[in-house]
Design a protein around this motif. Structure first.
Motif, PDB file in Angstrom:
ATOM      1  N   LEU A 178       0.837  -1.195   0.000  1.00 36.66           N
ATOM      2  CA  LEU A 178       0.000   0.000   0.000  1.00 36.66           C
ATOM      3  C   LEU A 178       0.875   1.249   0.000  1.00 36.66           C
ATOM      4  O   LEU A 178       1.407   1.668   1.029  1.00 36.66           O
ATOM      5  CB  LEU A 178      -0.919  -0.006   1.230  1.00 36.66           C
ATOM      6  CG  LEU A 178      -1.841  -1.223   1.363  1.00 36.66           C
ATOM      7  CD1 LEU A 178      -2.719  -1.094   2.599  1.00 36.66           C
ATOM      8  CD2 LEU A 178      -2.691  -1.412   0.115  1.00 36.66           C
ATOM      9  N   GLY A 179       1.044   1.834  -1.167  1.00 38.58           N
ATOM     10  CA  GLY A 179       1.851   3.046  -1.292  1.00 38.58           C
ATOM     11  C   GLY A 179       3.317   2.767  -1.565  1.00 38.58           C
ATOM     12  O   GLY A 179       3.757   1.616  -1.687  1.00 38.58           O
ATOM     13  N   ASP A 180       4.085   3.837  -1.627  1.00 40.03           N
ATOM     14  CA  ASP A 180       5.509   3.736  -1.967  1.00 40.03           C
ATOM     15  C   ASP A 180       6.371   3.204  -0.831  1.00 40.03           C
ATOM     16  O   ASP A 180       7.373   2.529  -1.080  1.00 40.03           O
ATOM     17  CB  ASP A 180       6.043   5.113  -2.377  1.00 40.03           C
ATOM     18  CG  ASP A 180       5.508   5.589  -3.716  1.00 40.03           C
ATOM     19  OD1 ASP A 180       4.862   4.792  -4.429  1.00 40.03           O
ATOM     20  OD2 ASP A 180       5.736   6.774  -4.041  1.00 40.03           O
ATOM     21  N   VAL A 181       6.015   3.511   0.411  1.00 41.49           N
ATOM     22  CA  VAL A 181       6.909   3.187   1.528  1.00 41.49           C
ATOM     23  C   VAL A 181       7.169   1.686   1.650  1.00 41.49           C
ATOM     24  O   VAL A 181       8.327   1.276   1.805  1.00 41.49           O
ATOM     25  CB  VAL A 181       6.377   3.780   2.851  1.00 41.49           C
ATOM     26  CG1 VAL A 181       7.287   3.385   4.015  1.00 41.49           C
ATOM     27  CG2 VAL A 181       6.293   5.297   2.750  1.00 41.49           C
ATOM     28  N   PRO A 182       6.165   0.809   1.593  1.00 47.69           N
ATOM     29  CA  PRO A 182       6.474  -0.624   1.643  1.00 47.69           C
ATOM     30  C   PRO A 182       7.347  -1.099   0.479  1.00 47.69           C
ATOM     31  O   PRO A 182       8.131  -2.045   0.637  1.00 47.69           O
ATOM     32  CB  PRO A 182       5.091  -1.289   1.610  1.00 47.69           C
ATOM     33  CG  PRO A 182       4.171  -0.264   2.174  1.00 47.69           C
ATOM     34  CD  PRO A 182       4.703   1.040   1.641  1.00 47.69           C
ATOM     35  N   LEU A 183       7.206  -0.462  -0.671  1.00 52.40           N
ATOM     36  CA  LEU A 183       8.079  -0.812  -1.789  1.00 52.40           C
ATOM     37  C   LEU A 183       9.529  -0.466  -1.476  1.00 52.40           C
ATOM     38  O   LEU A 183      10.446  -1.246  -1.752  1.00 52.40           O
ATOM     39  CB  LEU A 183       7.637  -0.080  -3.054  1.00 52.40           C
ATOM     40  CG  LEU A 183       6.301  -0.506  -3.674  1.00 52.40           C
ATOM     41  CD1 LEU A 183       5.910   0.450  -4.790  1.00 52.40           C
ATOM     42  CD2 LEU A 183       6.372  -1.936  -4.199  1.00 52.40           C
ATOM     43  N   LYS A 184       9.726   0.714  -0.886  1.00 50.05           N
ATOM     44  CA  LYS A 184      11.082   1.182  -0.598  1.00 50.05           C
ATOM     45  C   LYS A 184      11.705   0.460   0.592  1.00 50.05           C
ATOM     46  O   LYS A 184      12.920   0.223   0.616  1.00 50.05           O
ATOM     47  CB  LYS A 184      11.061   2.685  -0.325  1.00 50.05           C
ATOM     48  CG  LYS A 184      10.697   3.519  -1.548  1.00 50.05           C
ATOM     49  CD  LYS A 184      10.579   4.999  -1.206  1.00 50.05           C
ATOM     50  CE  LYS A 184      10.214   5.822  -2.420  1.00 50.05           C
ATOM     51  NZ  LYS A 184      10.011   7.265  -2.092  1.00 50.05           N
ATOM     52  N   GLU A 185      10.884   0.115   1.584  1.00 52.77           N
ATOM     53  CA  GLU A 185      11.454  -0.403   2.834  1.00 52.77           C
ATOM     54  C   GLU A 185      11.315  -1.907   3.020  1.00 52.77           C
ATOM     55  O   GLU A 185      11.894  -2.459   3.946  1.00 52.77           O
ATOM     56  CB  GLU A 185      10.834   0.333   4.019  1.00 52.77           C
ATOM     57  CG  GLU A 185      11.122   1.820   4.003  1.00 52.77           C
ATOM     58  CD  GLU A 185      10.890   2.485   5.351  1.00 52.77           C
ATOM     59  OE1 GLU A 185      10.829   1.778   6.380  1.00 52.77           O
ATOM     60  OE2 GLU A 185      10.776   3.721   5.379  1.00 52.77           O
ATOM     61  N   PHE A 186      10.567  -2.567   2.157  1.00 49.14           N
ATOM     62  CA  PHE A 186      10.468  -4.027   2.247  1.00 49.14           C
ATOM     63  C   PHE A 186      10.816  -4.701   0.928  1.00 49.14           C
ATOM     64  O   PHE A 186      11.694  -5.563   0.880  1.00 49.14           O
ATOM     65  CB  PHE A 186       9.059  -4.440   2.684  1.00 49.14           C
ATOM     66  CG  PHE A 186       8.891  -5.927   2.826  1.00 49.14           C
ATOM     67  CD1 PHE A 186       9.485  -6.607   3.882  1.00 49.14           C
ATOM     68  CD2 PHE A 186       8.146  -6.650   1.893  1.00 49.14           C
ATOM     69  CE1 PHE A 186       9.342  -7.998   4.008  1.00 49.14           C
ATOM     70  CE2 PHE A 186       8.001  -8.033   2.015  1.00 49.14           C
ATOM     71  CZ  PHE A 186       8.607  -8.705   3.075  1.00 49.14           C
ATOM     72  N   VAL A 187      10.159  -4.305  -0.134  1.00 49.95           N
ATOM     73  CA  VAL A 187      10.395  -4.933  -1.429  1.00 49.95           C
ATOM     74  C   VAL A 187      11.819  -4.684  -1.920  1.00 49.95           C
ATOM     75  O   VAL A 187      12.519  -5.615  -2.342  1.00 49.95           O
ATOM     76  CB  VAL A 187       9.366  -4.437  -2.463  1.00 49.95           C
ATOM     77  CG1 VAL A 187       9.711  -4.937  -3.864  1.00 49.95           C
ATOM     78  CG2 VAL A 187       7.970  -4.900  -2.069  1.00 49.95           C
ATOM     79  N   ALA A 188      12.278  -3.428  -1.858  1.00 52.03           N
ATOM     80  CA  ALA A 188      13.608  -3.083  -2.372  1.00 52.03           C
ATOM     81  C   ALA A 188      14.745  -3.743  -1.586  1.00 52.03           C
ATOM     82  O   ALA A 188      15.661  -4.304  -2.194  1.00 52.03           O
ATOM     83  CB  ALA A 188      13.784  -1.565  -2.402  1.00 52.03           C
ATOM     84  N   PRO A 189      14.748  -3.705  -0.231  1.00 53.04           N
ATOM     85  CA  PRO A 189      15.842  -4.342   0.500  1.00 53.04           C
ATOM     86  C   PRO A 189      15.975  -5.836   0.218  1.00 53.04           C
ATOM     87  O   PRO A 189      17.076  -6.383   0.258  1.00 53.04           O
ATOM     88  CB  PRO A 189      15.478  -4.097   1.968  1.00 53.04           C
ATOM     89  CG  PRO A 189      14.648  -2.876   1.948  1.00 53.04           C
ATOM     90  CD  PRO A 189      13.848  -2.968   0.680  1.00 53.04           C
ATOM     91  N   LEU A 190      14.855  -6.502  -0.083  1.00 47.61           N
ATOM     92  CA  LEU A 190      14.883  -7.935  -0.380  1.00 47.61           C
ATOM     93  C   LEU A 190      15.100  -8.214  -1.862  1.00 47.61           C
ATOM     94  O   LEU A 190      15.154  -9.373  -2.276  1.00 47.61           O
ATOM     95  CB  LEU A 190      13.575  -8.583   0.080  1.00 47.61           C
ATOM     96  CG  LEU A 190      13.339  -8.590   1.591  1.00 47.61           C
ATOM     97  CD1 LEU A 190      11.951  -9.124   1.901  1.00 47.61           C
ATOM     98  CD2 LEU A 190      14.398  -9.404   2.312  1.00 47.61           C
ATOM     99  N   ARG A 191      15.181  -7.148  -2.660  1.00 49.75           N
ATOM    100  CA  ARG A 191      15.401  -7.258  -4.105  1.00 49.75           C
ATOM    101  C   ARG A 191      14.317  -8.112  -4.775  1.00 49.75           C
ATOM    102  O   ARG A 191      14.604  -8.911  -5.675  1.00 49.75           O
ATOM    103  CB  ARG A 191      16.790  -7.818  -4.400  1.00 49.75           C
ATOM    104  CG  ARG A 191      17.925  -6.906  -3.933  1.00 49.75           C
ATOM    105  CD  ARG A 191      19.299  -7.473  -4.283  1.00 49.75           C
ATOM    106  NE  ARG A 191      20.353  -6.547  -3.960  1.00 49.75           N
ATOM    107  CZ  ARG A 191      20.910  -6.449  -2.751  1.00 49.75           C
ATOM    108  NH1 ARG A 191      20.488  -7.218  -1.769  1.00 49.75           N
ATOM    109  NH2 ARG A 191      21.884  -5.577  -2.523  1.00 49.75           N
TER     110      ARG A 191
END
Length: 254
Positions: A178-191
């Protein structure tokens, strides 16, 4: 233990285990129960003051009268009453009506999670506490309000790993962010994906609300990046372009 104005403790909210989770919904941070604070003469001291943790993750606002009425406040401090419409539970209502229902789902098969499973004090609340609550608290010896401020980052490395384990154990095959923050802080760190914002995925028809396959621990999953409930429900300051994109998606969700 951190406490809200008038002493209610800060709670950590977790999803009760589900037997059949089809999707895993990841938000940003837990909300709070808000109340209108009246002076002893009946005038409004604070229109909407956060006074307790929401009773469950993505709370819909029901039972607010009982929650607010159970908070002990001396007569000299005035009284707490329910706030205006839409102040409690709007994100929970939006989740059900604007995300799960279009997908043909309900909370019975949606595992809910937040990057930060606790409420935080935004700048407006912090100002209300400093200017309106603290002087009364000092004069009447009330509990100090110690809810931490909204952080710059919501998920530590440890928290990312906790959420990952929760996602795997949920049994869900689709991760909804939901929104950009989960993408930046969960999805991105796990690649899990190389895109870190809704805009990167695109907001035009045929772009917004598409599922994207990713692999994790030898299993195949889907990422479904959607806007934050503030955008979808047009709550307060929002981007109408994002709201329109989500509205179009609701008609024919993927």
């Amino acid at each position: 233990m951190h406490r809200f104005p008038f002493g209610e403790p800060l709670l950590t909210l977790r999803q009760n285990p589900l037997a059949d989770a089809g999707v895993f919904v990841l938000g940003v941070y837990a909300s709070a129960v808000h109340a209108r604070w009246l002076n002893p003469d009946g005038s409004t001291r604070v229109t909407a003051l956060a006074v307790a943790s929401e009773p469950y993750i993505f709370w819909r606002g029901e039972g607010q009268d009982e929650i607010i009425g159970s908070i002990d406040i001396p007569a000299e401090a005035g009284r707490l009453v329910p706030p205006g419409p839409g102040m409690n539970g709007p994100s929970g209502v939006a989740l059900d009506e604007l995300y799960l229902e279009p997908l043909g789902l309900s909370r019975q098969n949606a595992w809910l999670c937040d990057l930060l499973p606790q409420s935080r004090m935004n700048p407006g609340q912090a100002q209300a506490v400093r200017a309106r609550y603290n002087p009364v608290a000092q004069a009447l010896d009330l509990p100090a309000a110690t809810i931490p401020p909204v952080p710059h980052r919501f998920a530590t490395e440890t928290r990312v790993e906790e959420i990952l384990e929760e996602f795997i154990s949920s049994g869900a095959d689709t991760l909804i962010t939901l929104g950009d923050v989960p993408l930046k802080e969960f999805v991105a760190p796990l690649r899990l994906c190389d895109k870190t914002s809704i805009a990167n995925f695109g907001i035009q028809s045929g772009q917004y609300g598409q599922r994207h396959r990713f692999s994790l621990r030898g299993r195949s999953f889907y990422l479904l990046p959607l806007v934050h409930p503030r955008q979808a429900a047009r709550l307060g300051a929002h981007n109408p372009i994002l709201a329109d994109a989500h509205e179009r998606w609701m008609v024919t969700p993927e």
